[in-house]
Each structure stands twice: as C-alpha cells, then as structure tokens.
Scaffold this motif. Structure first.
Motif, PDB file in Angstrom:
ATOM      1  N   MET A   1       0.847  -1.175   0.000  1.00 40.27           N
ATOM      2  CA  MET A   1       0.000   0.000   0.000  1.00 40.27           C
ATOM      3  C   MET A   1       0.892   1.236   0.000  1.00 40.27           C
ATOM      4  O   MET A   1       1.852   1.307   0.755  1.00 40.27           O
ATOM      5  CB  MET A   1      -0.891  -0.034   1.238  1.00 40.27           C
ATOM      6  CG  MET A   1      -1.816   1.130   1.351  1.00 40.27           C
ATOM      7  SD  MET A   1      -3.133   0.854   2.533  1.00 40.27           S
ATOM      8  CE  MET A   1      -4.035  -0.422   1.704  1.00 40.27           C
ATOM      9  N   ASP A  47       3.884  -3.143   3.180  1.00 38.23           N
ATOM     10  CA  ASP A  47       3.314  -4.454   2.880  1.00 38.23           C
ATOM     11  C   ASP A  47       1.875  -4.583   3.369  1.00 38.23           C
ATOM     12  O   ASP A  47       1.159  -5.481   2.948  1.00 38.23           O
ATOM     13  CB  ASP A  47       4.148  -5.566   3.523  1.00 38.23           C
ATOM     14  CG  ASP A  47       5.487  -5.767   2.843  1.00 38.23           C
ATOM     15  OD1 ASP A  47       5.607  -5.406   1.660  1.00 38.23           O
ATOM     16  OD2 ASP A  47       6.409  -6.280   3.501  1.00 38.23           O
ATOM     17  N   GLU A  48       1.456  -3.700   4.238  1.00 37.21           N
ATOM     18  CA  GLU A  48       0.120  -3.756   4.859  1.00 37.21           C
ATOM     19  C   GLU A  48      -0.986  -3.619   3.811  1.00 37.21           C
ATOM     20  O   GLU A  48      -0.887  -2.814   2.894  1.00 37.21           O
ATOM     21  CB  GLU A  48       0.004  -2.638   5.903  1.00 37.21           C
ATOM     22  CG  GLU A  48      -1.244  -2.662   6.715  1.00 37.21           C
ATOM     23  CD  GLU A  48      -1.439  -3.941   7.481  1.00 37.21           C
ATOM     24  OE1 GLU A  48      -2.435  -4.639   7.197  1.00 37.21           O
ATOM     25  OE2 GLU A  48      -0.594  -4.238   8.342  1.00 37.21           O
ATOM     26  N   THR A  49      -2.056  -4.412   3.968  1.00 32.52           N
ATOM     27  CA  THR A  49      -3.204  -4.325   3.057  1.00 32.52           C
ATOM     28  C   THR A  49      -4.410  -3.655   3.712  1.00 32.52           C
ATOM     29  O   THR A  49      -5.311  -3.216   3.014  1.00 32.52           O
ATOM     30  CB  THR A  49      -3.620  -5.724   2.557  1.00 32.52           C
ATOM     31  OG1 THR A  49      -3.912  -6.561   3.686  1.00 32.52           O
ATOM     32  CG2 THR A  49      -2.510  -6.345   1.717  1.00 32.52           C
TER      33      THR A  49
END
Length: 80
Positions: A1, A47-49
């Motif tokens: 993100m 890397d967070e969604t």
C-alpha cells in the motif's frame, strides 16, 4: 500500500526556505506571491493491506522520525 506523508512547518515557525523561494519568485517577475511555505513529501510503500493499519503505521513513523513534532505538522494520505 502506498502512503504519502506531507510535512510542513507549523504556523508561526520561521520558514527561511519558503522566504527565499518567495523572494526568488518576486525577483523573477512573478507578482502577487504573498507567502511561500516549504515542506516535504515522503512516499512510503508498505506491505500492509488494511488501510487503517497502514495509516496508523505511517502516523507512528511520522511522529517518531519523519517529522520534528516540535516545529512541524504532518498529514498522512493513503494513495492506493
């Protein structure tokens, strides 16, 4: 993100870079420039969604290292 952190000097804090840019613009013939504030923009790819977790992480980063909380304000914007 992808997340953008915009960092600007707080109101009332002297901004010598902004003043220099404003003076240069006037010297180059750009009239009507009343004030210029200089800041920075940082783009983070995480890397967070989960958007809320990503925003929370970016906020923590800004508070701890990206912004000088004494003299700067910041805004976190999710780009994608």
């Amino acid at each position: 993100m992808k997340i953008r952190v915009d960092i600007m000097p707080k109101e009332g804090v002297l901004d010598p870079q902004g003043k220099a840019i404003g003076h240069a613009l006037t010297s180059l013939g750009f009239e009507g420039v009343q004030d210029v504030r200089m800041g920075k923009s940082i783009i983070l790819t995480l890397d967070e969604t989960d958007p809320q977790k990503a925003e929370s992480t970016a906020t923590a980063m800004a508070q701890k290292i990206l912004a000088n909380m004494v003299i700067e304000d910041f805004k976190v914007t999710i780009l994608q």
